[in-house]
Each structure stands twice: as structure tokens, then as C-alpha cells.
Design a protein around this motif. Structure first.
Motif, PDB file in Angstrom:
ATOM      1  N   ILE A  77       0.866  -1.292  -0.023  1.00  0.00           N
ATOM      2  CA  ILE A  77      -0.010   0.071  -0.168  1.00  0.00           C
ATOM      3  C   ILE A  77       0.778   1.141  -0.099  1.00  0.00           C
ATOM      4  O   ILE A  77       1.507   1.533   1.039  1.00  0.00           O
ATOM      5  N   LEU A  78       0.834   1.949  -1.194  1.00  0.00           N
ATOM      6  CA  LEU A  78       2.139   3.044  -1.230  1.00  0.00           C
ATOM      7  C   LEU A  78       1.312   4.272  -1.098  1.00  0.00           C
ATOM      8  O   LEU A  78       0.109   4.610  -1.753  1.00  0.00           O
ATOM      9  N   ALA A  79       1.573   5.195  -0.075  1.00  0.00           N
ATOM     10  CA  ALA A  79       0.934   6.372   0.217  1.00  0.00           C
ATOM     11  C   ALA A  79       1.227   7.459  -0.482  1.00  0.00           C
ATOM     12  O   ALA A  79       2.759   7.849  -0.402  1.00  0.00           O
ATOM     13  N   GLU A  80       0.585   8.173  -1.194  1.00  0.00           N
ATOM     14  CA  GLU A  80       0.747   9.416  -1.840  1.00  0.00           C
ATOM     15  C   GLU A  80       0.659  10.602  -0.846  1.00  0.00           C
ATOM     16  O   GLU A  80      -0.574  10.823  -0.390  1.00  0.00           O
ATOM     17  N   PRO A  81       1.596  11.499  -0.354  1.00  0.00           N
ATOM     18  CA  PRO A  81       1.596  12.630   0.281  1.00  0.00           C
ATOM     19  C   PRO A  81       0.643  13.684  -0.232  1.00  0.00           C
ATOM     20  O   PRO A  81       0.070  14.476   0.387  1.00  0.00           O
ATOM     21  N   ILE A  82       0.884  13.809  -1.562  1.00  0.00           N
ATOM     22  CA  ILE A  82      -0.052  14.855  -2.340  1.00  0.00           C
ATOM     23  C   ILE A  82      -0.863  14.031  -3.390  1.00  0.00           C
ATOM     24  O   ILE A  82      -0.064  13.537  -4.259  1.00  0.00           O
ATOM     25  N   SER A  83      -1.806  14.662  -3.713  1.00  0.00           N
ATOM     26  CA  SER A  83      -2.599  14.139  -4.972  1.00  0.00           C
ATOM     27  C   SER A  83      -2.037  14.989  -6.213  1.00  0.00           C
ATOM     28  O   SER A  83      -2.287  16.176  -6.282  1.00  0.00           O
ATOM     29  N   ARG A  84      -1.413  14.094  -7.156  1.00  0.00           N
ATOM     30  CA  ARG A  84      -0.783  14.975  -8.354  1.00  0.00           C
ATOM     31  C   ARG A  84      -1.252  14.337  -9.678  1.00  0.00           C
ATOM     32  O   ARG A  84      -0.655  14.477 -10.560  1.00  0.00           O
ATOM     33  N   ASN A  85      -2.556  13.618  -9.709  1.00  0.00           N
ATOM     34  CA  ASN A  85      -2.934  13.013 -11.115  1.00  0.00           C
ATOM     35  C   ASN A  85      -2.069  11.633 -11.129  1.00  0.00           C
ATOM     36  O   ASN A  85      -1.290  11.411 -10.415  1.00  0.00           O
ATOM     37  N   THR A  86      -2.459  11.097 -12.172  1.00  0.00           N
ATOM     38  CA  THR A  86      -1.989   9.787 -12.514  1.00  0.00           C
ATOM     39  C   THR A  86      -0.593   9.501 -12.937  1.00  0.00           C
ATOM     40  O   THR A  86       0.024   8.263 -12.660  1.00  0.00           O
ATOM     41  N   ALA A  87      -0.150  10.386 -13.290  1.00  0.00           N
ATOM     42  CA  ALA A  87       1.688  10.247 -14.033  1.00  0.00           C
ATOM     43  C   ALA A  87       2.597  10.297 -12.879  1.00  0.00           C
ATOM     44  O   ALA A  87       3.265   9.252 -12.672  1.00  0.00           O
ATOM     45  N   PRO A  88       2.545  10.854 -11.795  1.00  0.00           N
ATOM     46  CA  PRO A  88       3.219  10.854 -10.452  1.00  0.00           C
ATOM     47  C   PRO A  88       2.978   9.530  -9.882  1.00  0.00           C
ATOM     48  O   PRO A  88       3.802   8.749  -9.389  1.00  0.00           O
TER      49      PRO A  88
END
Length: 356
Positions: A77-88
Motif C-alpha cells: 500500500i503506497l501512500a501518496e503525500p499529495i494528489s498530483r494526478n496519475t502520472a506521478p
């Protein structure tokens, strides 16, 4: 090895007021048969087991993801600290997988789709996975359209050598944005357009190479993450997302790359984009109504009504969506369901954050 990467970071604003920032659409049991994200993992069984499923989600949803998907290892489960769309999002997952398995192939799936005929879905993915082994190949799944939809993007493909009896990957000619009605009808009549499903298949090293070519800023942003061998600290990961452009993988890579292929899928598919889609996919009573909860319908038809705790009564109402939660009620025409997203934008803009 083949792996699934499930993108589950969105907030599902078109599903307001049921979908909220703290419990978005992918964690809802919309149809009474499990949540959307649970069903996404479940339908992969027999093809990709839970231990090879990775979920990329916002860090505020990590605990919910763990509760709903206990068979998926915590490290996946990889946590994104900021939502930046699908490419990141995809770059982060690809960097993680490439470190764990240099020969990894990624099946990238949104967490909130509904798919019927799972066996045909698996057969389609098998063909796509094989096609993705070609050097530099980026593969997507297209859905054979059943009507001139204006709510989906389209993929035009080179079907001159098409064999209707055999699943295969075809070169993509172009991607098209959501069309107006007349353009959608022209797409259908041409016979060489598919709905864009947003599902992708490629080797992890291939997509990282393509990101370096077409999104050099994203490649540079995630270089420190790759150097940590798949275990970045919070500061490094946060900086990578901050430095990466806010862009989709479609715009950033797929529409720019040369070796792009599509496998036409004939299985039932819906991206469950709004309440109208839920109505369309649900069983209806003799008056065309879909009812969830304590509801009384008087001289009313073709409505979707969902209520949690209160009695809801409709009299002389037709073609409407009514969603009643403990602190908000949505009433809209079924054909206007896409506009619910604008309500959420209004709530943000006017500091009604308690309702988002």
C-alpha cells in the motif's frame, strides 16, 4: 512476474454526498456486493494474487485500504503525500516495482470500475500482458462501444488486420477527448473507435523510460525516490510529488509515445462516474425505480433514491436522483448527475468544508 497497480487516490466528487474526503467512492459498497476497491482486487484472482497487488492511495486512506484489503501486504500500500494526478502515481508505483522485480509487468487499474464477464476480462488482460513484453510497448484496454457515449474518451485504432475471432493488440492511431453527440455518433459509425477505459499494461522499466522521455520533470522529481531502492522516507517522497508536474499519464505519455497499442475488450465495463451510472447498473422495480433504504414512492418513476436513516417520500417525481445522508441531501435530475462535481467545487470555494 505480473503485478496489479490499483489507483485509489481520488475523492469521487460526483458521488457526493455519499462520497466524502474521508471516505471516497472507492471505499463505498455501491451495489451491495462489496466495495468498489474490494471488487477490483477480487476480480483479479486467478490472474494476479493479492500479494502481487499494489494500491496507490492518498496517505489519509492507508488505514481504510488495509481494513478493506487485508490480503494485500502492508508494504504494497503506497501512500501518496499529495494528489498530483496519475502520472506521478504511476511513476511512484513503477519505481517501487522496478526495484523489487526488474522484470515486473504492471497492470494498472482504477479502483472504482465495474466489470462483468471476468473470464473475458482475464483473457483480454492476458493478450495485453503478452503484447507489453515487446520492447517499448505501452498497452491499453479499449472497450467496444455499445452506444455513442459522450461521457468517455475514445481511442482510434488501426483495425485493418482485425480478426473478430481472435483477441489481439492493435496500433493506436489517436486519442480523442470526450466528444459531443454528433461526434460520438460519427466515431461509432466509423467502426475503428473504442471507449478509453483508463486501464494500462506495460513493463515497469518501459514506463519509467517513457516518463524520462516525455515527462523529464517527473523523471527528475522521482530520481531521489529511485535511489532509495523502493523505501523513500516521508520527506523525500513528499518532495518528489511536489516537484512532479500535475498531469495524467494519458496526456503526459500515452498521447506522445510511438509504440502504443490497444486490445479491444468485449466485457461489460462501466467507470461508475456518477449517480446515473449507478442507476443504469442497478436492478429496477416495475416503475423503473432503484430504491435503497426506507422509501415510499407515489406516482414516481425512473428514480434513484438512497437513504441511510430517514424515511424519504417521493410524490409525482420522475427521472431524479435523491441521496440522503445524515448531514446533506442531494436532489438532481438523472441527466444532470455529472454536475454534482460542481457542487463540491462550490462547497470548497465557500468554506463549507464540513460537507466535503
Amino acid at each position: 512476474m505480473d503485478y496489479a497497480v490499483i489507483m485509489a487516490g481520488g475523492i469521487g466528487s460526483r458521488f457526493w454526498p455519499a462520497s466524502r474526503k474521508e471516505r471516497p467512492k472507492q471505499f463505498l459498497d455501491v451495489f451491495g456486493d462489496g466495495t468498489l476497491i474490494q471488487n477490483t482486487v477480487a476480480r483479479l484472482q486467478g490472474l494476479i494474487p493479492p500479494e502481487r497487488c499494489l494500491v496507490v492511495t492518498h496517505d489519509r486512506y492507508v488505514e481504510q485500504t488495509q481494513r478493506q484489503l487485508p490480503a494485500v501486504p502492508e508494504k504494497n500500500i503506497l501512500a501518496e503525500p499529495i494528489s498530483r494526478n496519475t502520472a506521478p502515481c504511476i511513476t511512484y508505483a513503477a519505481a517501487t516495482l522496478a526495484d523489487r522485480d526488474p522484470d515486473a509487468t504492471m497492470v494498472v487499474l482504477p479502483a472504482d470500475h465495474v466489470i462483468g464477464d471476468v473470464a473475458q476480462f482475464h483473457r483480454t488482460l492476458d493478450v495485453a500482458i503478452e503484447a507489453a513484453q515487446e520492447p517499448g510497448a505501452l498497452v491499453t484496454l479499449g472497450i467496444e462501444p455499445t452506444y455513442p457515449a459522450t461521457g468517455y474518451g475514445y481511442i482510434q485504432y488501426d483495425g485493418d488486420t482485425a480478426d473478430d475471432a481472435e483477441l489481439q493488440a492493435y496500433p493506436v492511431r489517436t486519442f480523442a477527448e470526450k466528444p459531443d453527440q454528433s461526434t460520438a455518433e460519427r466515431f461509432i459509425d466509423s467502426g475503428d473507435f473504442l471507449w478509453n477505459s483508463g486501464m494500462f499494461i506495460w513493463r515497469a522499466d518501459t514506463i519509467l523510460d517513457q516518463v524520462e522521455t516525455h515527462l523529464p520533470d517527473a523523471h527528475k522529481a522521482f530520481a531521489p525516490v529511485r535511489e532509495t531502492e523502493g523505501a523513500p522516507d516521508e520527506e523525500t517522497l513528499t518532495q518528489a510529488f511536489k516537484d512532479s508536474p500535475r498531469i495524467s499519464i494519458d496526456y503526459g505519455v500515452m498521447e506522445q509515445a510511438d509504440s502504443v497499442y490497444v486490445v479491444p475488450g468485449s466485457f461489460q465495463w462501466n467507470d461508475v462516474g456518477d449517480w446515473r451510472a449507478v442507476y443504469d447498473l442497478s436492478d429496477k422495480d416495475e416503475h423503473g425505480n432503484v430504491i435503497e433504504g426506507d422509501v415510499i414512492m407515489q406516482d414516481s418513476s425512473r428514480c434513484y433514491v438512497q437513504t441511510d436513516d430517514r424515511l424519504v417520500v417521493l410524490v409525482g417525481i420522475h427521472d431524479m436522483v435523491v441521496v440522503d445522508t445524515d448531514d446533506a441531501v442531494l436532489v438532481c435530475n438523472r441527466d444532470s448527475a455529472q454536475q454534482v462535481k460542481q457542487v463540491v467545487e462550490y462547497l470548497h470555494a465557500h468554506q463549507f468544508e464540513d460537507y466535503v
